[in-house]
Structure formats: structure tokens, C-alpha cells
Design a protein around this motif. Structure first.
Motif, PDB file in Angstrom:
ATOM      1  N   ILE A 157     -22.001 -29.612 -28.419  1.00  0.00           N
ATOM      2  CA  ILE A 157     -22.264 -30.399 -27.216  1.00  0.00           C
ATOM      3  C   ILE A 157     -20.923 -30.847 -26.660  1.00  0.00           C
ATOM      4  CG2 ILE A 157     -23.557 -32.338 -26.247  1.00  0.00           C
ATOM      5  CD1 ILE A 157     -25.311 -30.323 -27.775  1.00  0.00           C
ATOM      6  N   ALA A 158     -20.687 -30.616 -25.374  1.00  0.00           N
ATOM      7  CA  ALA A 158     -19.435 -31.012 -24.729  1.00  0.00           C
ATOM      8  C   ALA A 158     -19.739 -31.995 -23.607  1.00  0.00           C
ATOM      9  CB  ALA A 158     -18.699 -29.796 -24.172  1.00  0.00           C
ATOM     10  N   ASN A 159     -19.198 -33.211 -23.742  1.00  0.00           N
ATOM     11  CA  ASN A 159     -19.415 -34.250 -22.729  1.00  0.00           C
ATOM     12  C   ASN A 159     -20.897 -34.440 -22.421  1.00  0.00           C
ATOM     13  OD1 ASN A 159     -16.650 -34.907 -22.285  1.00  0.00           O
ATOM     14  ND2 ASN A 159     -16.426 -32.997 -21.148  1.00  0.00           N
ATOM     15  N   GLY A 160     -21.715 -34.415 -23.467  1.00  0.00           N
ATOM     16  CA  GLY A 160     -23.144 -34.633 -23.333  1.00  0.00           C
ATOM     17  C   GLY A 160     -23.924 -33.439 -22.838  1.00  0.00           C
ATOM     18  N   CYS A 161     -23.231 -32.313 -22.574  1.00  0.00           N
ATOM     19  CA  CYS A 161     -23.879 -31.108 -22.059  1.00  0.00           C
ATOM     20  C   CYS A 161     -23.998 -30.073 -23.173  1.00  0.00           C
ATOM     21  CB  CYS A 161     -23.076 -30.540 -20.895  1.00  0.00           C
ATOM     22  SG  CYS A 161     -23.755 -29.014 -20.188  1.00  0.00           S
ATOM     23  N   PHE A 162     -25.217 -29.582 -23.414  1.00  0.00           N
ATOM     24  CA  PHE A 162     -25.411 -28.537 -24.413  1.00  0.00           C
ATOM     25  C   PHE A 162     -24.589 -27.312 -24.015  1.00  0.00           C
ATOM     26  CE2 PHE A 162     -27.490 -24.637 -25.747  1.00  0.00           C
ATOM     27  CZ  PHE A 162     -27.673 -24.829 -27.104  1.00  0.00           C
ATOM     28  N   LEU A 163     -23.755 -26.825 -24.947  1.00  0.00           N
ATOM     29  CA  LEU A 163     -22.891 -25.699 -24.647  1.00  0.00           C
ATOM     30  C   LEU A 163     -23.439 -24.409 -25.251  1.00  0.00           C
ATOM     31  CD1 LEU A 163     -20.273 -25.165 -23.124  1.00  0.00           C
ATOM     32  CD2 LEU A 163     -19.027 -25.496 -25.268  1.00  0.00           C
ATOM     33  N   MET A 164     -23.699 -24.417 -26.562  1.00  0.00           N
ATOM     34  CA  MET A 164     -24.243 -23.241 -27.223  1.00  0.00           C
ATOM     35  C   MET A 164     -24.679 -23.605 -28.623  1.00  0.00           C
ATOM     36  SD  MET A 164     -20.767 -21.058 -27.986  1.00  0.00           S
ATOM     37  CE  MET A 164     -20.522 -20.779 -26.241  1.00  0.00           C
ATOM     38  N   GLU A 206     -26.172 -30.274 -36.408  1.00  0.00           N
ATOM     39  CA  GLU A 206     -26.969 -29.348 -37.203  1.00  0.00           C
ATOM     40  C   GLU A 206     -28.439 -29.606 -36.894  1.00  0.00           C
ATOM     41  OE1 GLU A 206     -26.975 -27.813 -41.816  1.00  0.00           O
ATOM     42  OE2 GLU A 206     -26.826 -29.965 -41.444  1.00  0.00           O
ATOM     43  N   ARG A 207     -29.154 -28.541 -36.574  1.00  0.00           N
ATOM     44  CA  ARG A 207     -30.579 -28.659 -36.304  1.00  0.00           C
ATOM     45  C   ARG A 207     -31.288 -27.593 -37.142  1.00  0.00           C
ATOM     46  NH1 ARG A 207     -33.466 -30.682 -31.770  1.00  0.00           N
ATOM     47  NH2 ARG A 207     -31.518 -30.781 -30.556  1.00  0.00           N
ATOM     48  N   GLY A 208     -31.887 -28.009 -38.244  1.00  0.00           N
ATOM     49  CA  GLY A 208     -32.487 -27.046 -39.156  1.00  0.00           C
ATOM     50  C   GLY A 208     -31.422 -26.148 -39.751  1.00  0.00           C
ATOM     51  N   GLU A 209     -31.566 -24.825 -39.544  1.00  0.00           N
ATOM     52  CA  GLU A 209     -30.599 -23.862 -40.071  1.00  0.00           C
ATOM     53  C   GLU A 209     -29.478 -23.559 -39.085  1.00  0.00           C
ATOM     54  OE1 GLU A 209     -32.861 -20.406 -40.970  1.00  0.00           O
ATOM     55  OE2 GLU A 209     -33.856 -21.290 -42.717  1.00  0.00           O
ATOM     56  N   ASP A 262     -36.525 -30.149 -36.627  1.00  0.00           N
ATOM     57  CA  ASP A 262     -36.180 -30.158 -35.216  1.00  0.00           C
ATOM     58  C   ASP A 262     -35.301 -31.337 -34.834  1.00  0.00           C
ATOM     59  OD1 ASP A 262     -37.633 -27.855 -34.697  1.00  0.00           O
ATOM     60  OD2 ASP A 262     -39.485 -28.978 -34.369  1.00  0.00           O
ATOM     61  N   THR A 263     -35.029 -32.231 -35.779  1.00  0.00           N
ATOM     62  CA  THR A 263     -34.215 -33.408 -35.491  1.00  0.00           C
ATOM     63  C   THR A 263     -32.742 -33.081 -35.712  1.00  0.00           C
ATOM     64  OG1 THR A 263     -36.004 -34.866 -36.225  1.00  0.00           O
ATOM     65  CG2 THR A 263     -33.789 -35.809 -36.059  1.00  0.00           C
ATOM     66  N   PRO A 264     -31.893 -33.173 -34.671  1.00  0.00           N
ATOM     67  CA  PRO A 264     -30.477 -32.844 -34.853  1.00  0.00           C
ATOM     68  C   PRO A 264     -29.742 -33.910 -35.659  1.00  0.00           C
ATOM     69  CG  PRO A 264     -30.853 -33.678 -32.648  1.00  0.00           C
ATOM     70  CD  PRO A 264     -32.209 -33.562 -33.288  1.00  0.00           C
ATOM     71  N   VAL A 265     -28.787 -33.467 -36.452  1.00  0.00           N
ATOM     72  CA  VAL A 265     -27.934 -34.360 -37.225  1.00  0.00           C
ATOM     73  C   VAL A 265     -26.495 -34.147 -36.777  1.00  0.00           C
ATOM     74  CG1 VAL A 265     -27.074 -34.933 -39.525  1.00  0.00           C
ATOM     75  CG2 VAL A 265     -29.482 -34.323 -39.208  1.00  0.00           C
ATOM     76  N   THR A 266     -25.818 -35.203 -36.391  1.00  0.00           N
ATOM     77  CA  THR A 266     -24.436 -35.096 -35.954  1.00  0.00           C
ATOM     78  C   THR A 266     -23.527 -34.943 -37.161  1.00  0.00           C
ATOM     79  OG1 THR A 266     -24.824 -36.394 -33.948  1.00  0.00           O
ATOM     80  CG2 THR A 266     -22.552 -36.259 -34.745  1.00  0.00           C
ATOM     81  N   LEU A 267     -22.791 -33.823 -37.216  1.00  0.00           N
ATOM     82  CA  LEU A 267     -21.863 -33.566 -38.313  1.00  0.00           C
ATOM     83  C   LEU A 267     -20.457 -34.057 -37.999  1.00  0.00           C
ATOM     84  CD1 LEU A 267     -22.922 -29.923 -39.269  1.00  0.00           C
ATOM     85  CD2 LEU A 267     -23.766 -32.084 -40.219  1.00  0.00           C
TER      86      LEU A 267
END
Length: 227
Positions: free
Chosen positions: A34-41, A26-29, A7-12
Motif C-alpha cells: 500500500i502506497a500513501n493509502g492506495c492499494f498498489l499490488m 499480509e492477507r492470508g497467504e 481475509d483480515t490484513p495484518v500490517t507487517l
């Protein structure tokens, strides 16, 4: 060394561009944008992104052959992949303003999702801002499938708000062929936006919903241009 939780995100990748910061995690599979700190999809579901394409195609007038579709933007690629899977589409155009996102699909981690679709001879990517493209192009499309925000009531950047304004909707109307369909993704229903579509001259205004695990459903707003 402690084990990283799934569940821990890794910045690629993290990029600063003309419209701000975009991040691929990447979070798991799954992957997240993220755009400007806002979750996009992310890649955890994709039902509503596929519905965006399917609903637009189903709403086109019967008998239309090889319709063209403009998808804005590329995101994690689900809408593009869905369009490429459907043989009835003719030309498939994607407008994406973030060069980083295009790169993640062409030769980065997201290529495993969209690689086959990008190789489809019907498909092409325009590196351009969707709002500017709708304002300046003279080309017309049979369908506009737009997913550049979390919806008309929750824009990722301030400039995107103009898409949902009377002027922006007029540009959408102008860019459609007679009988063409406008489909817009939203993270929540918006009756006010449906009225704005009617005010802009669209007919057949409605919405299709996709239930989510928590909160209000995702929505695809649909509207047609008269024949």
C-alpha cells in the motif's frame, strides 16, 4: 482470543519515506503493498506483471541477442522474477525508489518470491526514482517495462504523472535503443494514452489485456522505437 480471519490484513511493516508512506501487509497467504493509502499490488495473481516482461521481449526485433531491460519498479517482484526466468535477457535492471520495498525483498518477507532472481548475476537494483533516472541517465535499454502506478490515468503520487507527459514519454523514447520496446502496465485501458504514445514518436502502439474477476481488464500498453 478470537481467531483472525484469513481475509483480515495484518500490517507487517510501515515506513515513512521521501515519497510518503509505504505499508507491507499480509492477507492470508498473500502480501500487499500500500502506497500513501492506495492499494498498489499484491501477490494473489501476477499474470499482468509477467505479461509486462513477456510482451516486451516478444515485441523486440528478431535476432536481437542478450537484450537489456529496465524494470520500474520492484513491487512484489513478479516482473523481476519473470525476467530472470527467461534466459534470453542480458542485463536486468530494476529501478525502485522506496528503500523499504528493496529491504522487504533482500532480507524481508518478499525474499521468498524474489530471492533467486536477485541472486542472478544479470540482475541489479538501482535505488532511484524511475522518472529521475530516465531524465538523467545516458544509458539506453532494449526494453523499458514500467509499473510504478495503477496506470497513466491513476497515479500513486503526483510526481509520477510526469512519466506519462509528452516530456516523460520523450525521455522514454531517448532511453531506448533503435527498435527498443516500451511496455507500461495499467489497471485499465487508456485510448488517450495510446494516442500520446503515437504523438511521442512511437510506432506499433497497442495493448494486451488480462481479464480480472471484476471490473475492467488489466492492460499492458506497448510501443516501439523506430530502427
Amino acid at each position: 482470543m478470537p481467531t483472525r480471519s484469513a481475509d483480515t490484513p495484518v500490517t507487517l511493516d510501515r515506513r515513512d519515506g521521501p515519497f510518503g508512506e509505504v505499508v507491507l501487509r499480509e492477507r492470508g497467504e498473500h502480501y500487499e503493498i500500500i502506497a500513501n493509502g492506495c492499494f498498489l499490488m499484491d501477490t494473489s495473481d501476477g499474470r499482468s506483471e509477467r505479461l509486462l516482461i513477456d510482451a516486451a521481449l516478444d515485441a523486440l526485433p528478431a535476432g536481437r541477442t542478450g537484450p537489456s531491460v529496465l524494470i520500474g519498479g520492484l513491487g512484489v517482484g513478479f516482473s523481476l522474477v519473470r525476467a530472470a526466468e527467461e534466459g534470453r535477457w542480458g542485463r536486468i535492471v530494476v529501478a525502485e525508489r522506496e528503500q523499504a520495498i528493496i529491504g522487504w525483498h533482500r532480507d524481508g518477507p518478499l525474499a521468498r518470491i524474489s530471492g533467486a532472481a536477485l541472486a542472478d548475476p544479470r540482475a541489479s537494483i538501482l535505488h532511484t526514482d524511475l522518472v529521475a533516472h530516465l531524465r538523467t541517465t545516458t544509458e539506453r535499454y532494449d526494453a523499458l517495462c514500467l509499473d510504478i502506478d495503477n496506470g497513466p490515468d491513476w497515479t500513486v503520487t503526483e510526481d509520477n504523472g510526469s512519466l506519462y507527459s509528452p516530456t516523460g514519454l520523450a525521455h522514454c523514447h531517448d532511453r531506448l535503443t533503435p527498435g527498443g520496446v516500451l511496455a507500461i502496465w495499467s489497471a485499465q485501458p487508456s485510448p488517450a494514452f495510446e494516442q500520446a504514445l503515437r504523438n511521442a514518436g512511437f510506432s506499433g502502439v497497442g495493448a494486451e489485456e488480462v481479464a480480472v474477476a471484476r471490473g475492467v481488464p488489466d492492460v499492458v500498453h506497448l510501443a516501439s522505437k523506430g530502427l
